[in-house]
Design a protein around this motif. Structure first.
Motif, PDB file in Angstrom:
ATOM      1  N   ILE A   1       0.710  -1.308   0.110  1.00 51.81           N
ATOM      2  CA  ILE A   1       0.061   0.134  -0.046  1.00 51.81           C
ATOM      3  C   ILE A   1       0.745   1.337   0.021  1.00 51.81           C
ATOM      4  N   TYR A   2       0.513   2.105  -0.813  1.00 49.04           N
ATOM      5  CA  TYR A   2       1.618   3.464  -1.117  1.00 49.04           C
ATOM      6  C   TYR A   2       0.414   4.408  -1.339  1.00 49.04           C
ATOM      7  N   MET A   3       0.270   5.027  -0.204  1.00 47.91           N
ATOM      8  CA  MET A   3      -1.032   5.985  -0.320  1.00 47.91           C
ATOM      9  C   MET A   3      -0.728   7.003   0.570  1.00 47.91           C
TER      10      MET A   3
ATOM     11  N   GLU B   1      -9.144   6.582   2.376  1.00 49.37           N
ATOM     12  CA  GLU B   1      -9.048   5.405   1.289  1.00 49.37           C
ATOM     13  C   GLU B   1      -7.760   4.449   1.985  1.00 49.37           C
ATOM     14  N   ALA B   2      -6.878   5.049   2.580  1.00 48.02           N
ATOM     15  CA  ALA B   2      -5.625   4.258   2.895  1.00 48.02           C
ATOM     16  C   ALA B   2      -6.153   3.440   4.173  1.00 48.02           C
TER      17      ALA B   2
ATOM     18  N   HIS C   1      -0.790  -6.674   4.672  1.00 46.82           N
ATOM     19  CA  HIS C   1      -0.559  -5.636   4.131  1.00 46.82           C
ATOM     20  C   HIS C   1       1.046  -4.976   4.595  1.00 46.82           C
TER      21      HIS C   1
ATOM     22  N   VAL D   1       2.659  -1.702   4.143  1.00 46.36           N
ATOM     23  CA  VAL D   1       2.481  -0.030   3.925  1.00 46.36           C
ATOM     24  C   VAL D   1       3.820   0.662   3.499  1.00 46.36           C
TER      25      VAL D   1
ATOM     26  N   THR E   1      -2.426   2.127  -4.837  1.00 51.66           N
ATOM     27  CA  THR E   1      -1.894   3.634  -4.574  1.00 51.66           C
ATOM     28  C   THR E   1      -2.968   4.400  -4.937  1.00 51.66           C
TER      29      THR E   1
ATOM     30  N   HIS F   1      -7.723  10.339  -6.392  1.00 56.92           N
ATOM     31  CA  HIS F   1      -7.612  11.312  -5.161  1.00 56.92           C
ATOM     32  C   HIS F   1      -7.565  12.871  -5.716  1.00 56.92           C
TER      33      HIS F   1
ATOM     34  N   ASP G   1       1.817   9.647   9.726  1.00 60.08           N
ATOM     35  CA  ASP G   1       1.510   9.149   8.367  1.00 60.08           C
ATOM     36  C   ASP G   1       1.189   7.820   8.736  1.00 60.08           C
TER      37      ASP G   1
ATOM     38  N   GLU H   1      -3.941  15.273   6.077  1.00 57.22           N
ATOM     39  CA  GLU H   1      -3.206  14.883   4.935  1.00 57.22           C
ATOM     40  C   GLU H   1      -2.050  15.958   4.769  1.00 57.22           C
TER      41      GLU H   1
END
Ligand code: WTA
Length: 646
Positions: A136-138, A143-144, A158, A160, A184, A219, A303, A328
């Motif tokens: 996972i690269y978010m 949504e992450a 997962h 990440v 992603t 996004h 994060d 964010e």
């Protein structure tokens, strides 16, 4: 004598744990770990209740860690479904976007349940099965969280990867855990700047084979190339997909996630956490360290790419039915008031951030803080690196208006959750000290020979018995796990940190004693930065050390020896910084590069880092014995060059 900040009567009353409870419960947890953790384990919903609690050994060559091993459960069911009865309309996640003018989103537990179920069904349709690794690269968007919880729902593991890592770093991680699936987003935005997430994934996948499917969350609406057959827009793939997805029954010791972290040697290690013990520990520490009560609005600024984001943005808070805020952005965009504006906007009660952010904001003065109310705040906390007493005091006085306890939490990716911290109703704080061990945690200080240090003193910090949140292995390399953490001091887990214990039994973490750097609370191995530097065609050798940095805690100081015929100048310095950013990511950018005709080595060729550290710290008086060096004049050159700031 460090100043003592006593627990206020109000906190003693409000908190789950007061001073007397702490002493009693700590003692019980150490004397009877089975009884204690057996009771605490019941805070989760088990599908098949456990009958065994602790089955762990730190014995040389036989390290094995199992908790609640015969129980079964599902993490997403514990973080979402079980709250539906009481809290279906309560906000689970508040999303505050990078741009303060953009709309914040509030996701209730009912909505979260639907989103996670839908995401899980999309993963299934892509062929993801129990035990598969999903990268996972978010950005920091809800949504992450859906993606991570969706993995846990179907029993996928997962991994990440922090959005600041480069394509090379992503590729290495994908390859190491043989992940065939990637999630992603088109792009991320932080501080108004775009982060080309999908483009980085495309570049990473040029360098590694085996990825079958890439799910891309729309996004920012960027126009990114999509490879047909491999890449799928999430909004298209999820259209008409049902939201009901039965949670997979997982054994307590089934893998939950892998998180790569830097060590003193080699490539980053895949720290493996498992299902039952991790969730018990993350949720219990979240509740007690932050004294989380129903209805509190909780914000951890980490994060999700780091362990703090796993345990204390997502799993701990959601398992407790909390309202967790995902941000964010960054602390200084659009202004240095942003954190406190977000606190006011969402009426945040509990705030958890890193000392590096506090120091940076402190540098901007009191005014940007004072402009805001912050009346909702009850508790402040920090993590990631030692907090200097001045920053602690500023946090307490200016941010918290001298009424919020400041909880300094010491822990690691490997520990899964907090290990040493002041429980707010129980333990008076001392600025700069993480204070006392959490329940079930047995810290010890040892000297270089491994001899236990009693009472007040300083040494290396080890933990002598297991706790449920402990990592279980290095993914795919149990020998490396045992070697890294259990070989220095047999029968003890070695943290890699130095530590002092004062007359009151308070612990003061002094920083890493190995070759791990802590730059703005981010872990980096000196070996990783060195290997990035020497992969540059003009570089023949490199040695990297940390040095004290006002904001970052530690800065990266690189000594670089060039190939014969090359000359070091500012242009090459810039080029090398860019090179490291490309190889590892922006967090690894060297702050200082000193070109060095030679590096101080012993006659057997080992680089004497101690000397390099001293020079980087401008501490020339105390270089120690240099007579064992193969060429002692190297040191004189290094000192001359440093003093001329070459
Ligand atoms: C350091 C982050 C002093 C320490 C959760 C540790 C700290 C490393 C503190 C782990 C603290 C973390 N006081 N030092 N409160 N918290 N550290 O794996 O050196 O990213 O070993 O986990 O950060 O970093 P990691």
């Amino acid at each position: 004598m460090a100043e003592l900040y006593p627990v206020s009567p109000e906190w003693e009353k409000r908190a789950f744990v007061d001073a007397a409870d702490y002493e009693k419960t700590y003692e019980r947890s150490i004397k009877d770990p089975d009884g204690f953790w057996g009771e605490i384990g019941k805070r989760l919903d088990w599908i098949r209740p456990f009958t065994k609690v602790k089955n762990t050994s730190f014995a040389p060559g036989k390290v094995s860690i199992k908790w609640y091993e015969d129980g079964t459960l599902n993490v997403s069911a514990n973080c979402v479904d079980r709250h539906l009865i009481k809290r279906s309309n309560q906000i689970a996640i508040i999303f505050e976007p990078d741009d303060p003018k953009a709309r914040a989103r509030k996701i209730t537990y009912r909505e979260l349940h639907e989103e996670v179920g839908r995401f899980a069904n999309v993963l299934k349709a892509q062929g993801v099965k129990k035990g598969d690794r999903v990268t996972i690269y978010m950005p920091m968007v809800p949504e992450a969280a859906y993606a991570m919880l969706a993995c846990t729902r179907i029993g996928a593991v997962h991994s990440v990867v922090f959005g600041g890592f480069s394509p090379d770093s992503i590729a290495g991680r994908i390859e190491d855990c043989k992940s065939e699936f990637v999630i992603t987003a088109d792009e991320g935005v932080r501080g108004g700047r775009k982060i080309p997430l999908k483009a980085n994934i495309d570049a990473a996948l040029e360098k590694c084979a085996g990825v079958k499917s890439v799910i891309v969350v729309r996004h920012v609406g960027a126009d990114v190339p999509m490879k047909s057959g491999r890449d799928h827009w999430y909004d298209e793939a999820s259209k008409g997909v049902p939201t009901e997805c039965k949670p997979e029954e997982m054994s307590a010791e089934d893998p939950l996630f892998i998180l790569y972290t830097s060590g003193s040697t080699g490539k980053p290690k895949g720290v493996l956490h498992t299902t039952g013990g991790y969730l018990v520990y993350a949720s219990y520490t979240h509740q007690l360290a932050f004294d989380y009560h129903d209805g509190d609005i909780y914000w951890c600024t980490a994060d999700v790419g780091w362990v703090t984001g796993h345990s204390y943005v997502l799993y701990g808070p959601l398992a407790n039915g909390a309202t967790t805020l995902m941000f964010e952005g960054v602390p200084n965009y659009p202004t240095t008031s942003r954190f406190w504006e977000v606190v006011d906007k969402h009426q945040v009660n509990i705030f958890y951030t890193a000392p590096t952010a506090i120091r940076a904001l402190m540098g901007a003065g009191d005014e940007p803080v004072k402009q805001t109310s912050r009346a909702s705040l009850k508790l402040l906390a920090t993590v990631g690196e030692p907090i200097n007493p001045e920053a602690w005091e500023w946090y307490w006085r200016v941010v918290g208006d001298s009424r919020c306890p400041v909880i300094d939490t010491w822990w690691q990716t490997e520990t899964g959750g907090h290990m040493i911290m002041p429980l707010p109703g129980a333990i008076p704080q001392k600025p700069g000290s993480a204070t006392k061990p959490f329940f079930g945690v047995k810290p010890e200080l040892v000297d270089a020979e491994g001899k236990t240090i009693e009472g007040a003193g300083a040494g290396n910090l080890v933990i002598t018995d297991s706790w449920p949140g402990q990592m279980r292995t290095v993914y795919g390399d149990h020998a490396r796990f045992m070697e890294t953490y259990f070989s220095t001091y047999p029968n003890k887990y070695f943290t890699g940190d130095g530590c002092r214990r004062d007359e009151d039994g308070y612990y003061w973490i002094t920083g890493r004693v190995d070759d791990v750097l802590n730059v703005s609370g981010h872990r980096l191995g000196t070996a990783e930065v060195e290997s990035a530097l020497v992969s540059h065609p003009k570089v023949s050798e490199a040695a990297v050390v940390g040095y004290p940095h006002n904001i970052k805690g530690q800065g990266i100081y690189a000594y670089v020896t060039l190939m014969a015929g090359e000359t070091g100048d500012d242009a090459l310095r810039k080029e090398l910084v860019q090179w490291v950013r490309k190889e590892i990511g922006p967090i690894a950018s060297p702050d200082m590069i000193q070109f060095a005709p030679g590096l101080p080595k012993t006659r057997s060729g080992k680089i004497m880092r101690r000397i390099l550290r001293k020079i980087a710290e401008d501490d020339f008086s105390n270089l120690g014995d240099t007579s064992t060096l193969a060429d002692p004049t190297v040191v004189t050159d290094l000192v001359d060059n440093r003093q001329n700031r070459q």
